[in-house]
Design an enzyme around this catalytic site. Structure first.
Site, PDB file in Angstrom:
ATOM      1  N   HIS A  57      12.752  10.729 -49.627  1.00 14.93           N
ATOM      2  CA  HIS A  57      12.136   9.591 -48.555  1.00 14.93           C
ATOM      3  C   HIS A  57      11.543   9.984 -47.421  1.00 14.93           C
ATOM      4  O   HIS A  57      11.300   9.172 -46.466  1.00 14.93           O
ATOM      5  CB  HIS A  57      13.373   8.897 -48.543  1.00 14.93           C
ATOM      6  CG  HIS A  57      13.862   8.013 -49.466  1.00 14.93           C
ATOM      7  ND1 HIS A  57      15.138   7.234 -49.627  1.00 14.93           N
ATOM      8  CD2 HIS A  57      13.404   8.111 -50.926  1.00 14.93           C
ATOM      9  CE1 HIS A  57      15.155   6.793 -50.729  1.00 14.93           C
ATOM     10  NE2 HIS A  57      14.142   7.413 -51.827  1.00 14.93           N
ATOM     11  N   ASP A  88       7.503  16.176 -44.630  1.00 12.78           N
ATOM     12  CA  ASP A  88       8.118  17.125 -43.565  1.00 12.78           C
ATOM     13  C   ASP A  88       9.594  16.640 -43.607  1.00 12.78           C
ATOM     14  O   ASP A  88      10.010  16.328 -44.426  1.00 12.78           O
ATOM     15  CB  ASP A  88       7.403  16.574 -42.354  1.00 12.78           C
ATOM     16  CG  ASP A  88       7.486  15.198 -41.938  1.00 12.78           C
ATOM     17  OD1 ASP A  88       8.257  14.554 -42.429  1.00 12.78           O
ATOM     18  OD2 ASP A  88       6.641  14.638 -41.284  1.00 12.78           O
ATOM     19  N   ASP A 103      10.273   6.729 -43.782  1.00 10.65           N
ATOM     20  CA  ASP A 103      10.453   7.399 -42.429  1.00 10.65           C
ATOM     21  C   ASP A 103       9.189   7.363 -41.363  1.00 10.65           C
ATOM     22  O   ASP A 103       8.191   6.460 -41.790  1.00 10.65           O
ATOM     23  CB  ASP A 103      10.787   8.890 -42.696  1.00 10.65           C
ATOM     24  CG  ASP A 103       9.631   9.834 -42.773  1.00 10.65           C
ATOM     25  OD1 ASP A 103       8.339   9.266 -42.859  1.00 10.65           O
ATOM     26  OD2 ASP A 103       9.795  11.179 -42.653  1.00 10.65           O
ATOM     27  N   HIS A 140      12.639   8.758 -61.621  1.00 12.51           N
ATOM     28  CA  HIS A 140      13.201   7.680 -62.341  1.00 12.51           C
ATOM     29  C   HIS A 140      12.985   7.944 -63.730  1.00 12.51           C
ATOM     30  O   HIS A 140      13.735   7.532 -64.724  1.00 12.51           O
ATOM     31  CB  HIS A 140      12.476   6.157 -62.047  1.00 12.51           C
ATOM     32  CG  HIS A 140      13.031   5.768 -60.739  1.00 12.51           C
ATOM     33  ND1 HIS A 140      13.266   4.492 -60.524  1.00 12.51           N
ATOM     34  CD2 HIS A 140      13.596   6.506 -59.619  1.00 12.51           C
ATOM     35  CE1 HIS A 140      13.438   4.328 -59.367  1.00 12.51           C
ATOM     36  NE2 HIS A 140      14.143   5.607 -58.781  1.00 12.51           N
ATOM     37  N   ASN A 175      13.422  -0.519 -61.208  1.00 12.29           N
ATOM     38  CA  ASN A 175      11.905  -0.286 -61.255  1.00 12.29           C
ATOM     39  C   ASN A 175      11.270  -1.538 -61.251  1.00 12.29           C
ATOM     40  O   ASN A 175       9.890  -1.457 -60.969  1.00 12.29           O
ATOM     41  CB  ASN A 175      12.057   0.411 -62.761  1.00 12.29           C
ATOM     42  CG  ASN A 175      12.617   1.609 -63.063  1.00 12.29           C
ATOM     43  OD1 ASN A 175      12.615   2.354 -61.804  1.00 12.29           O
ATOM     44  ND2 ASN A 175      12.825   1.839 -64.085  1.00 12.29           N
ATOM     45  N   VAL A 203      17.216   9.368 -66.163  1.00  9.47           N
ATOM     46  CA  VAL A 203      17.453   8.255 -67.365  1.00  9.47           C
ATOM     47  C   VAL A 203      17.241   9.031 -68.850  1.00  9.47           C
ATOM     48  O   VAL A 203      16.116   9.062 -69.189  1.00  9.47           O
ATOM     49  CB  VAL A 203      16.645   6.904 -67.364  1.00  9.47           C
ATOM     50  CG1 VAL A 203      17.129   6.021 -68.401  1.00  9.47           C
ATOM     51  CG2 VAL A 203      16.943   6.268 -65.944  1.00  9.47           C
ATOM     52  N   ARG A 205       8.407   9.495 -57.136  1.00  6.30           N
ATOM     53  CA  ARG A 205       9.610   8.426 -57.571  1.00  6.30           C
ATOM     54  C   ARG A 205       9.539   8.278 -59.084  1.00  6.30           C
ATOM     55  O   ARG A 205      10.411   8.227 -59.758  1.00  6.30           O
ATOM     56  CB  ARG A 205       9.096   7.347 -56.956  1.00  6.30           C
ATOM     57  CG  ARG A 205      10.521   6.249 -57.154  1.00  6.30           C
ATOM     58  CD  ARG A 205      10.332   5.156 -56.145  1.00  6.30           C
ATOM     59  NE  ARG A 205      11.672   4.403 -56.125  1.00  6.30           N
ATOM     60  CZ  ARG A 205      11.484   2.996 -56.498  1.00  6.30           C
ATOM     61  NH1 ARG A 205      10.391   2.200 -56.377  1.00  6.30           N
ATOM     62  NH2 ARG A 205      12.970   2.568 -56.603  1.00  6.30           N
TER      63      ARG A 205
END
Ligand code: HEM
Ligand SMILES: *[C@@H]1O[C@H](CO)[C@@H](O)[C@H](O)[C@H]1NC(C)=O
Ligand SMILES: *[C@@H]1O[C@H](CO)[C@@H](O)[C@H](O)[C@H]1NC(C)=O
Ligand SMILES: *[C@@H]1O[C@H](CO)[C@@H](O)[C@H](O)[C@H]1NC(C)=O
Ligand SMILES: *[C@@H]1O[C@H](CO)[C@@H](O)[C@H](O)[C@H]1NC(C)=O
Ligand SMILES: *[C@@H]1O[C@H](CO)[C@@H](O)[C@H](O)[C@H]1NC(C)=O
Length: 317
Positions: A193, A245, A238, A66, A94, A70, A62
């Site tokens: 995710h 996966d 998840d 991020h 953030n 930007v 992540r």
């Protein structure tokens, strides 16, 4: 040569010029001579961090997203705020949420010992995102290197360019298309995710107010995320949050996406068929994800004499 083929030649020249300005300056063997151990130091740094805490693989992935969304992959996200500078770390998407800075610092320290002043923080971030996905069982991809580090960061650009969990499908599509991604690439990237956690504050509205959510799933989350307290309580994105996966897509098919934005990808709209494809064909997801990551990690790199090689990833030299 007719006027239309001359036009084509001009276009080709223009394109090669534009390419030359960006990714053409990146190369896979960038550190082959200057820092031959860099890639293995980074890989083992990621492995031990993920072994100590599997979620760290998600956090590092992540962090790279991020950074890249930007103003390109330039390690701007790593700059600490100072007395007269507010950077990206405290921007809304953030603040209190992104993590992994200590792991990056550790890796940077080890790389500096091996070859001082050679390996940029931006390249470290790029490589750690790939190594993190691999460490959690996901696909691998080739990483081109040669990015340099920014000497600035933008609080307001981070607030403007990073998508929010309250976004609807059309807002998500325009956020990703602003960075050059197709709808399919967006859905593939959001498959990130499949790993990691979110805070109650990011999914509270969804579990109390959304209607396209499985009722017993919502109830079990409400127990962890009360209406008015526990903002930082965590829930997995998840149902297999330390395995890279395609279960994320299966969860969406049964209305068990954690974020409002996740469930937007399977809500009777144009992206349902992409979710169905990835749910059914994990290998298609893995290869689309890898290709989209290569595209993301080459967004507007600083190369040549632009930017710098930071000594400390948290501050400019
Ligand atoms: C589609 C638009 C996206 C939105 C609205 C979004 C939003 C969010 C939010 C709100 C969280 C939880 C933050 C928290 O509560 O602290 C999160 C976590 C995460 N996001 Fe996204 N995200 C998006 C796309 C992506 C993409 C493209 C990637 C990477 C390629 C990504 C990787 C992750 C990961 C791995 C986590 C878990 C981090 C951890 O456990 O530390 N996200 N995202
Ligand atoms: C604040 O900005 C000034 C001028 O640019 C600079 O000299 C100084 O070091 C900065 N202070 C901090 C704490 O960053
Ligand atoms: C970031 O979060 C901290 C702690 O919650 C808060 O004190 C600070 O005001 C926030 N910064 C910004 C710029 O919103
Ligand atoms: C999505 O959200 C935007 C901004 O709130 C709004 O203008 C737009 O109508 C929404 N689109 C749909 C399809 O709901
Ligand atoms: C849900 O919607 C209601 C009515 O619009 C609003 O008052 C409330 O703040 C929303 N969020 C939660 C967590 O209930
Ligand atoms: C919601 O999820 C539960 C638990 O997995 C399942 O038993 C139930 O059938 C689901 N409800 C609907 C309406 O699909």
């Amino acid at each position: 040569m007719g006027p239309s083929s001359m036009y084509n030649v001009a276009l080709i020249l223009l394109f090669s010029f534009l390419l030359g300005m960006s990714s053409a300056k990146l190369s896979e063997n960038f550190y082959e001579k200057s820092c031959p151990k860099a890639l293995s130091i980074i890989k083992s740094g990621v492995r031990s961090a993920v072994q100590a805490e599997p979620r760290m693989g998600a956090s590092l992935l992540r962090l790279h997203f991020h950074d890249c969304f930007v103003n390109g992959c330039d390690a701007s996200v790593l700059l600490d705020d100072t007395a007269n500078f507010t950077g990206e770390k405290s921007a809304a998407p953030n603040n209190g949420s992104i993590r992994g800075f200590d792991v990056i610092d550790n890796i940077k320290t080890q790389v500096e010992k091996s070859c001082p002043g050679v390996v940029s923080c931006a390249n470290i971030l790029t490589l750690t995102s790939r190594d993190s996905v691999v460490a959690l069982g996901g696909p691998s991809w080739k990483v081109l290197l040669g990015r340099r580090d920014s000497t600035t960061a933008s609080f307001s650009d981070a607030n403007r360019d990073l998508p929010a969990p309250v976004f609807n499908l059309s807002q998500l599509i325009s956020s990703f298309s602003n960075k050059g991604f197709s709808v399919r690439e967006m859905v593939a990237l959001s498959g990130a995710h499949t790993i990691g956690q979110a805070r109650c504050v990011s999914f509270r509205d969804r579990i109390y107010n959304d209607t396209n959510i499985n009722a017993s799933f919502a109830r079990s989350l409400q127990a962890k995320c009360p209406r008015s307290e526990g903002d930082n309580n965590l829930a997995p994105l998840d149902s297999s949050p330390i395995e890279f996966d395609s279960v994320y897509f299966k969860n969406l098919q049964s209305q068990k996406g954690l974020l409002h934005s996740d469930q937007e990808f399977f809500n009777g709209g144009s992206t349902d068929s992409i979710v169905n494809t990835y749910s059914l064909n994990p290998l298609t997801f893995a290869s689309d994800f890898a290709n989209a990551m290569v595209k993301m990690n080459t967004l507007s790199p600083l190369t040549g004499s632009n930017g710098e090689i930071r000594k400390n990833c948290r501050k400019i030299n």
